[in-house]
Enzyme design. Structure first.
Site, PDB file in Angstrom:
ATOM      1  N   HIS A  88       0.704  -0.736  -0.423  1.00  0.00           N
ATOM      2  CA  HIS A  88       0.080   0.130   0.224  1.00  0.00           C
ATOM      3  C   HIS A  88       0.795   1.589   0.112  1.00  0.00           C
ATOM      4  O   HIS A  88       0.441   1.984  -1.140  1.00  0.00           O
ATOM      5  CB  HIS A  88      -0.859  -0.166   0.905  1.00  0.00           C
ATOM      6  CG  HIS A  88      -1.918   0.924   1.223  1.00  0.00           C
ATOM      7  ND1 HIS A  88      -2.533   1.398   0.823  1.00  0.00           N
ATOM      8  CD2 HIS A  88      -1.589   2.085   1.597  1.00  0.00           C
ATOM      9  CE1 HIS A  88      -3.693   2.232   1.061  1.00  0.00           C
ATOM     10  NE2 HIS A  88      -2.784   3.344   1.619  1.00  0.00           N
ATOM     11  N   GLU A  89       1.560   1.180   0.780  1.00  0.00           N
ATOM     12  CA  GLU A  89       2.806   2.270   0.894  1.00  0.00           C
ATOM     13  C   GLU A  89       3.761   3.031  -0.322  1.00  0.00           C
ATOM     14  O   GLU A  89       3.568   3.867  -0.525  1.00  0.00           O
ATOM     15  CB  GLU A  89       3.544   1.981   2.687  1.00  0.00           C
ATOM     16  CG  GLU A  89       2.194   2.850   3.542  1.00  0.00           C
ATOM     17  CD  GLU A  89       1.966   3.444   3.374  1.00  0.00           C
ATOM     18  OE1 GLU A  89       1.923   4.776   3.125  1.00  0.00           O
ATOM     19  OE2 GLU A  89       0.824   3.287   4.480  1.00  0.00           O
ATOM     20  N   GLU A 113      -4.366   8.291  -2.088  1.00  0.00           N
ATOM     21  CA  GLU A 113      -4.874   7.092  -1.651  1.00  0.00           C
ATOM     22  C   GLU A 113      -5.767   5.993  -2.893  1.00  0.00           C
ATOM     23  O   GLU A 113      -5.188   4.545  -3.207  1.00  0.00           O
ATOM     24  CB  GLU A 113      -5.947   7.358  -0.887  1.00  0.00           C
ATOM     25  CG  GLU A 113      -6.120   7.954   0.308  1.00  0.00           C
ATOM     26  CD  GLU A 113      -4.501   6.735   1.023  1.00  0.00           C
ATOM     27  OE1 GLU A 113      -4.640   6.044   0.620  1.00  0.00           O
ATOM     28  OE2 GLU A 113      -4.299   7.610   1.975  1.00  0.00           O
ATOM     29  N   HIS A 121       2.097   4.912  -2.430  1.00  0.00           N
ATOM     30  CA  HIS A 121       1.834   6.238  -3.070  1.00  0.00           C
ATOM     31  C   HIS A 121       3.272   7.000  -3.202  1.00  0.00           C
ATOM     32  O   HIS A 121       3.472   7.579  -3.684  1.00  0.00           O
ATOM     33  CB  HIS A 121       2.007   6.322  -1.307  1.00  0.00           C
ATOM     34  CG  HIS A 121       0.355   6.742  -0.724  1.00  0.00           C
ATOM     35  ND1 HIS A 121      -1.089   7.488  -0.826  1.00  0.00           N
ATOM     36  CD2 HIS A 121       0.163   5.941   0.221  1.00  0.00           C
ATOM     37  CE1 HIS A 121      -1.433   7.015  -0.257  1.00  0.00           C
ATOM     38  NE2 HIS A 121      -1.448   6.309   0.784  1.00  0.00           N
TER      39      HIS A 121
END
Length: 508
Positions: free
Chosen positions: A263-264, A293, A267
């Site tokens: 997830h990160e 997001e 980003h």
């Protein structure tokens, strides 16, 4: 220099100071000794105050007005000027004292939260959180007067320019109508399939880290321009040329930490792909937190929960965790003989829907309920329709209404997220708006390039990131959010595409 050129120089300095502030935040969350809190609070407050002084100076307003009358600005410069004015409008609504006070209060409250959450000590942090909320309300009220909107709309606008509560109500209303019955059907459908079993641990943190780094590199993360660390709450920060990712590990369940890393990384790769020509200019910044997001959730939920990716990653998981002693225990001749490490089982585990208390660990179907609850609560708190002392019970009642669960303690309830404690009120809606956007972008990408999913199945994310780079990353903040989504997908944000994705994945 022309007024516009003066503004470019001024905002370049401003955003460089902001980048330095972000690095101090990263250090405070990962490596700073606890005794450094007071000094770090002063450092961050000083940087925020200097940034505010730059923006609120009389010549900044004069230059913005003069630049707006200039002829010959190209498309990027015009958009840059628009984004400068947006930043200036938010800053100019506040005085230096309020900016400093909110910065210090948020830093102190966030630091306390790091011990209060593990100890479930809501009463111990209540006074500090009350001060943060008071200052956030004051800031929101001041901005609302300038933006001609409600205080909560002013907070939303700070994270996602142009977003208003009415927009959220429209989208969230569709989900609130759809999700309860859908969740019932999904849970009923799951009963017809084998129950997934998580492979037996423990899963040493270092093994998880090694696997996480390998997958970050698979996605395209450059460790010459970034690093991976541990924090209480996972986040991605830094700058496009110096990216900082954190996660947290659970040695009884490697899946949560791994998805946190993915997830990160989503980003970070968005930041890495922003237009280099416009570094440290507002138009070169990410296009709001809903788009940010969307980039993390596109990786975590869309790409890395696909069957193609699970087929690719399962052998890597076995290699990382299935030690010879465990193979002997289970009577396996090799990792491939352990049924827990079968790709079918791992895939079922990753798409298993199970209502839970913790947002960051929530499955794709129940996650919007967590965001809907937080959005309702923070709107009520900002409007002073709910007091902080009433928050734990309101949280518990909301979780029961939405998911049929009640927190065991405050750490599973209103203490679990960092956002309110560090002053980020109005951020939560961006998660579900991002999830909807991610589904729409991934759908458009697959329709545009049929090689994307097969490539992911081979650990090759290049086709996907070529599409994202062309349609999202390289544009920075050139376009406003609705236009950016429409240019990339052919239509404005449409929750029905997200709903179709959920039906296809969870009812097949």
């Amino acid at each position: 220099m022309t007024p516009y050129q003066k503004l470019e120089k001024k905002f370049g300095r401003l955003l460089t100071l902001r980048d330095a502030e972000m690095m101090l935040h990263w250090d405070a969350s990962t490596m700073m000794p606890s005794g450094g809190t007071a000094a770090r609070s002063e450092q961050i407050a000083a940087l925020k105050t200097v940034q505010h002084e730059i923006l609120s100076a009389a010549e900044t307003a004069d230059d913005l007005d003069a630049a707006s009358a200039e002829n010959g600005l190209d498309q990027w410069q015009t958009a840059n000027l628009r984004e400068m004015r947006h930043i200036w409008t938010h800053a100019n609504a506040l005085d230096d004292g309020l900016v400093t006070a909110l910065s210090k209060a948020s830093m102190a409250c966030e630091t306390t939260w790091r011990t209060a959450r593990p100890e479930s000590d809501f009463d111990g942090i209540l006074t500090q959180l009350d001060e943060v909320l008071r200052l956030v309300r004051e800031s929101a009220q001041a901005k609302a007067g300038v933006l001609d909107c409600s205080p909560y709309d002013a907070l939303l606008d700070g994270f996602t320019p142009g977003l208003r509560a009415a927009d959220i109500d429209k989208v969230f209303g569709v989900l609130e109508e759809f999700l309860p019955e859908f969740l019932f059907h999904v849970l009923d459908h799951q009963k017809t399939k084998p129950k997934p079993d998580l492979p037996l641990g423990p899963f040493p943190s270092n093994n998880q880290r090694v696997l996480g780094i390998k997958l970050m590199e698979t996605l395209g993360f450059d460790f010459n321009q970034g690093r991976l660390d541990v924090s209480l709450h996972p986040f991605s920060g830094g700058t496009p040329d110096d990216l900082r990712i954190t996660t947290r590990y659970d040695e009884t369940d490697f899946t949560t930490g791994l998805m946190g890393i993915l997830h990160e990384t989503g980003h970070a790769l968005y930041d890495m792909g922003l237009p280099k020509k416009w570094r440290c200019q507002p138009v070169g910044e990410p296009r709001g937190m809903d788009i940010h997001e969307s980039q993390s959730l596109l990786i975590e939920m869309q790409a890395c929960r696909s069957r193609e990716f699970i087929d690719y990653v399962t052998p890597l998981m076995r290699e990382a965790f299935l030690a010879p002693t465990l193979m002997e225990t289970f009577g396996c001749h090799g990792p491939e003989d352990d049924p827990h490490w079968n790709a079918d089982n791992i895939y079922c585990h990753y798409i298993n829907v199970r209502p839970g208390l913790i947002r960051v660990d929530a499955d794709e179907v129940t996650y919007p309920a967590h965001i809907i609850l937080r959005t309702k609560l923070e709107r009520a708190l900002i409007a002073d329709d709910l007091s902080l002392r009433e928050l734990p019970l309101a949280w518990s009642d909301g979780m029961w209404e939405l998911l049929g669960l009640r927190p065991n303690d405050h750490s599973d309830g209103c203490l679990q997220d960092i956002h309110w404690f560090d002053g980020a009120w109005g951020y939560f809606p961006s998660y579900t708006l991002g999830a909807i956007t991610a589904a729409q972008l991934f759908d458009a990408a697959l329709k545009s390039d049929s090689s994307i999913l097969p490539a992911i199945g081979e650990g090759n994310f290049k086709p996907l990131y070529e599409w994202l780079g062309k349609n999202i990353h390289q544009h920075g903040s050139l376009y406003e959010t609705p236009e950016l989504i429409e240019k990339a997908t052919g239509t404005r944000l449409d929750p029905q595409i997200f709903i179709s994705h959920l039906k296809q994945r969870y009812l097949q």
